[in-house]
Design a protein around this motif. Structure first.
Motif, short mmCIF file in Angstrom:
data_model
loop_
_atom_site.label_atom_id
_atom_site.label_comp_id
_atom_site.label_asym_id
_atom_site.label_seq_id
_atom_site.Cartn_x
_atom_site.Cartn_y
_atom_site.Cartn_z
N ARG A 64 86.32 27.42 63.01
CA ARG A 64 85.97 27.06 64.38
C ARG A 64 86.04 28.27 65.31
N HIS A 65 87.11 29.05 65.12
CA HIS A 65 87.24 30.26 65.95
C HIS A 65 86.01 31.16 65.80
N TRP A 66 85.63 31.41 64.58
CA TRP A 66 84.51 32.34 64.37
C TRP A 66 83.18 31.72 64.76
N SER A 67 83.10 30.44 64.62
CA SER A 67 81.87 29.76 65.05
C SER A 67 81.75 29.87 66.58
N GLU A 68 82.87 29.67 67.27
CA GLU A 68 82.85 29.84 68.73
C GLU A 68 82.55 31.29 69.10
N ARG A 69 83.13 32.22 68.37
CA ARG A 69 82.89 33.63 68.67
C ARG A 69 81.41 33.97 68.47
N ALA A 70 80.83 33.45 67.39
CA ALA A 70 79.40 33.68 67.17
C ALA A 70 78.60 33.09 68.33
N THR A 99 77.07 28.12 80.69
CA THR A 99 77.27 26.67 80.70
C THR A 99 77.76 26.11 79.37
N ARG A 100 77.46 26.80 78.27
CA ARG A 100 77.88 26.24 76.98
C ARG A 100 78.94 27.08 76.27
N LYS A 101 78.94 28.37 76.48
CA LYS A 101 79.85 29.23 75.70
C LYS A 101 81.15 29.52 76.44
N LEU A 102 81.07 29.76 77.74
CA LEU A 102 82.30 29.97 78.51
C LEU A 102 83.26 28.79 78.36
N PRO A 103 82.75 27.57 78.43
CA PRO A 103 83.69 26.43 78.38
C PRO A 103 84.20 26.09 76.97
N LEU A 104 83.87 26.88 75.94
CA LEU A 104 84.32 26.55 74.58
C LEU A 104 85.84 26.47 74.54
N SER A 105 86.34 25.46 73.84
CA SER A 105 87.79 25.22 73.78
C SER A 105 88.42 25.22 75.16
N GLY A 106 87.72 24.63 76.10
CA GLY A 106 88.27 24.53 77.45
C GLY A 106 88.55 25.86 78.12
N GLY A 107 87.78 26.88 77.74
CA GLY A 107 87.96 28.20 78.34
C GLY A 107 88.93 29.08 77.56
N GLU A 108 89.60 28.48 76.56
CA GLU A 108 90.59 29.28 75.82
C GLU A 108 89.92 30.33 74.94
N HIS A 109 88.68 30.04 74.49
CA HIS A 109 88.06 31.05 73.63
C HIS A 109 87.78 32.35 74.39
N ILE A 110 87.22 32.21 75.58
CA ILE A 110 86.92 33.43 76.34
C ILE A 110 88.23 34.13 76.74
N ARG A 111 89.27 33.36 76.97
CA ARG A 111 90.56 33.99 77.32
C ARG A 111 91.10 34.81 76.15
#
Lengths: 592, 592
Positions: free
Chosen positions: B381-387, B450-462
């Protein structure tokens, strides 16, 4: 469909760039605001109806060369004749030779219109006007009498022959040679490249101005002389005599401006092209320099012209083309893409930057006019310095804007933008030459930093910066909603400009020339964006009514201040901090 | 002359973008670093010797259409055959169907090389690979068996048929229709535009993947199905049967990539084109989405490829071309223009930005690989979100860089850059499509916000931002000269990114969607420039030796940090402050 932005042009001339100062001069006593309105209105009509339709056919047809003759695209020769009949070629010429003696500001505005119609068409007469200026200022009365009336009327066209394969930006390296003949004329030998409208069928004769060296000339640019070399020799009664020994040896295949023949010119393949000296021997470069400011401004205006056309076409497309649903759209079905925030941003950018370029170019024209019209020497000097300061900015920033705005225009059109028939890509192709010719934008930036910043020991730029602060003061004083925020943004930008200016002046005073040169390009951008923001705000302050045009000016100023002026901090940092990294450039490593 | 940057590519794969993680996975147990080196080396040889010479002839010849047949430029068909023979088409394909099953990272690196050789050539097989992915994931075993081996080997090519005149970015508006036939197949009717390699003579058959609607389908994108429509029907023994009812109705006249036929495809002019369903009815869009990430990355890599080629050509020209005297040049005569500070800046920019694009694209490929290779669900999931996070950045920033770098390349060539024979302008023309197709860069920016920033409630970008801070930490810890200054610059940029990210997340959480959308484009640039700077610094930290290549990496990182990272403050200000100005856009006023 191009619509001449007559309202924007007149507003900018009058309320932003100071036309009233020019009209107040005795020389222009007969030129009223109403007459200016009428001239621009009519120029707009001509550009829209007669020139704008030429560009696509010019792009497709090009200017084929056969047996030394260049054929211009269908309809172009007729349009040129009509344009001359309309008196458009003689706007700025000296009344003594049939010109109308109108101010450069008016010429700048008209030139924008011609360039929106077709850059490839407009560039030809622009070169003629350069030749006229050189002859007016430096040629003998005999040459003036023989050539100027026909150049001013447009019956003949002029060219500038500077570049040689080994000498592009560096005129020191010129090799074309001139030999003295017994009758006081000269024989010219050599090859010149990139000669705009070097050969064509618009006119019966073409008057080439050619830089060449005499056999005993000193090396470098102090050994260059300027010669007049007509395509056909001119008899004493003004009729055409025999063909001179100059010919078009090739026409370039270019990215854009296909309607403009870019020629390789061969002088003296046989006995030498017969030439007449303009000005003094070995003083050719001085003759060139007198016309260079105007020519650089003229190229800057090309950026305005294509930017305006691209902005109009993108806006029209965005209002027509429907995709997706925009928030707040209450109509049925898909929304015009102009309603999507990201497209709004693109359209605002296109219009705001085009207006920035326009305001800077017109202000530059104002300074050129005032440098001639001012009554006392101090004022003349002030305006001459101002013209010098603004010219590299007008040339480089406006032509960069031309490329950026036309590229945004392609983008707004989406897939259709990449299809040639749409026309958006053609504007980008046309626009891409302007940052290159008439001194590359890098050379403009070097000129700005090394020759213009130090004017009056740095006092000129300091005064200029004070004037920008006055604009933010007037925005604040207007007490209108949002104007204080704009003023704050402008003040920050002006502070960045001030800091960078002082840093560069100090670097040059210390002999750290490399550091100053490293920052030249971001400095030009910093100065241009700050000045542009100030002029947009000045226009907004002057737009007190609530017409759509007033609302537009406020909208563009606000957008530019909030969205674009923030870039000055990064530009300042680049100037102050990147010199080591730039100068440390190691070509060997980079090529690894 | 193009020289494959094998060293830069391998360094970036290994020391910047994490190839070791991918090689450590059991699936790639047989893939050693040495083998990777050998593959890239050989791909570089093929790109240099076989593909690079194709581009100019492709540009001049184009792809004429006559009687429904498209002829590719001379030599292209042969080069394609050789390319397939070399196994280059099957790099990533499933081994079950003859593919080599290599990681996306390797494919990304090879794709850069093909695109440096010729964007117009490389885009064809890129589409085939997209079709292969769609079939591998969604088609029935029968369809897979019949089509995949020949698509993987390259014996046939594939296309993607999405766009219709009224439906560009908005697939809701698709109208092409599909009717069920009695035998389980479908009949497809409709027109598709902008179909890359829709018709050509490379292969005997072309496998079209077509989006269309069934008669009873729901409106919008939930009513779209995906069909396989071969140019020639395929018999059960694999031989070709009769011609299907699909034809090329036109080939576009484009700004660039003239060697790539962009076709209008007519389906079902007669009885309907016979098609086979891929996946389930009305689930066509899901099938498309699975391949979209890879396709977007592939387009981003086009920016890398043209940027690299333009950088090389500009550097070679600048080392050869002499104009003026540079300070510090002790040789005789004029200096190479590469010695002038302003040109140094241009060359540094070109190389630094190209490397930024490369590092981001390879890191994106790494994330795609890891999303498939990771062993536990959390890591997947982490890498999918990163991609997901990196894909819009890789696509949009890299293609913007492609345009900017090729335009700088024109500029460095001066007047010669505007002449088509030089080739610099051709690279700009080619590059200009990439910000448009496969989702415009504006759409990428909207996707990012709109779709990538909010991934995991913003935790991914953090978490991503924390990783960038670790890079500045390692630069500081290296204690090398100038590295602390770079780290400081990066920290400031990361702070700007963090602030802008939180502001956008808060805006979206508050339902202020318009404000978030207004800032999308500058946010993508802010994120991309910050990440790019971080990856250059990471590369510099890893370049401890003192080879020319190491020196280059340090030089580029330092230049980028000192000269370019400072732009993040202005971008942040634009995001936070310009929404009112953008949303307040008044089309009526702007059109006035």
């Amino acid at each position: 469909m191009y619509r001449a932005p007559v309202g924007d042009i007149l507003f900018t001339l009058k309320s932003v760039s100071g036309l009233a100062d020019v009209l107040a001069a005795p020389r222009h006593a007969e030129l009223s605001e109403d007459l200016v309105d009428a001239i621009i209105e009519e120029a707009g009509r001509f550009a829209t109806e007669e020139i704008a339709p030429l560009n696509e056919i010019g792009d497709r047809h090009g200017t084929p060369l056969k047996d030394g003759e260049v054929t211009t695209p269908p309809g172009w020769k007729e349009a040129y004749a009509k344009w001359c009949e309309g008196g458009w070629n003689s706007l700025t010429g000296d009344p003594e030779f049939g010109g109308q003696g109108l101010p450069t500001m008016l010429h700048a505005a008209a030139l924008e219109l011609w360039n929106s119609g077709s850059m490839a068409f407009a560039i030809g007469p622009t070169l003629t006007i350069g030749a006229i200026e050189a002859l007016q200022k430096h040629a003998s009365p005999e040459l003036q009498e023989k050539y100027l009336p026909k150049l001013v009327s447009g019956e003949w066209m002029g060219t500038m022959n500077l570049t040689e394969p080994q000498a592009g930006s560096d005129l020191n390296a010129l090799r074309a040679r001139a030999e003295r003949a017994d009758d006081g004329t000269y024989r010219i030998f050599g090859q010149k490249i990139f000669i705009t409208y070097g050969e064509h069928d618009f006119t019966d004769n073409i008057v080439h101005l050619v830089l060449a060296r005499l056999p005993d000339a000193p090396a470098g640019t102090r050994g260059i002389s300027l010669f007049l070399v007509p395509k056909f020799l001119v008899n004493d009664d003004g009729s055409l005599g025999k063909r001179n020994d100059v010919r078009c040896a090739g026409v370039e295949h270019k990215l854009g401006i296909h309607g403009s023949p870019t020629c390789t010119m061969a002088f003296g393949d046989k006995d030498g092209a017969i030439g007449w000296l303009i000005g003094e021997e070995n003083r050719g470069l001085a003759c060139m320099f007198t016309m260079m400011n105007n020519a650089r401004l003229a190229v800057g205006i090309q950026g305005v012209g294509v930017g305006e056309r691209a902005s109009q076409e993108a806006l029209a497309y965005a209002l027509e083309r429907k995709q997706g649903r925009a928030a707040g759209d209450t109509s049925e079905g898909m929304s015009p893409i102009a309603m999507h925030p990201d497209i709004k941003r693109s359209l605002l950018s296109m219009q705001a930057y085009t207006q920035v370029a326009r305001a800077i170019c017109y202000s530059n024209a104002h300074a050129i006019d005032m440098s001639q019209l001012a009554e006392d020497d101090a004022a003349k000097r002030h305006w001459s310095e101002r013209a010098g300061l603004l010219t590299p900015i007008a040339k480089a920033l406006s032509t960069d804007i031309g490329v950026e705005v036309t590229s945004l225009g392609v983008q707004v059109h989406g897939g259709m933008g990449y299809i040639e028939e749409t026309g958006a890509a053609r504007l980008l192709r046309d626009a891409r030459i302007a940052p290159i010719y008439e001194g590359t934008n890098g050379i403009q930036a070097i000129d700005l930093v090394t020759r213009k910043l130090p004017l009056s020991g740095g006092e000129h730029i300091r005064g200029f910066i004070s004037e920008l602060r006055e604009i933010s003061g007037s925005a604040r004083a207007s007490n209108r909603e949002g104007f204080t925020a704009m003023a704050d943004r402008l003040d920050t930008a002006v502070g960045d400009l001030e800091e960078a200016s002082e840093w560069l002046l100090a670097a040059m005073a210390d002999g750290r020339m490399g550091e100053a040169l490293s920052g030249a390009t971001p400095y030009l951008r910093l100065a241009g964006v700050t000045l542009g923001g100030a002029l947009l705000i000045k226009g907004a302050v002057a737009s007190a009514a609530d017409t759509p045009a007033d609302k537009k000016r406020v909208q563009l100023a606000r957008y530019f201040a909030q969205s674009q002026l923030g870039q000055t901090g990064g530009l300042k940092a680049d100037i102050l901090a990147a010199a080591d990294a730039v100068l440390g450039y190691d070509a060997e490593a980079l090529a690894s």
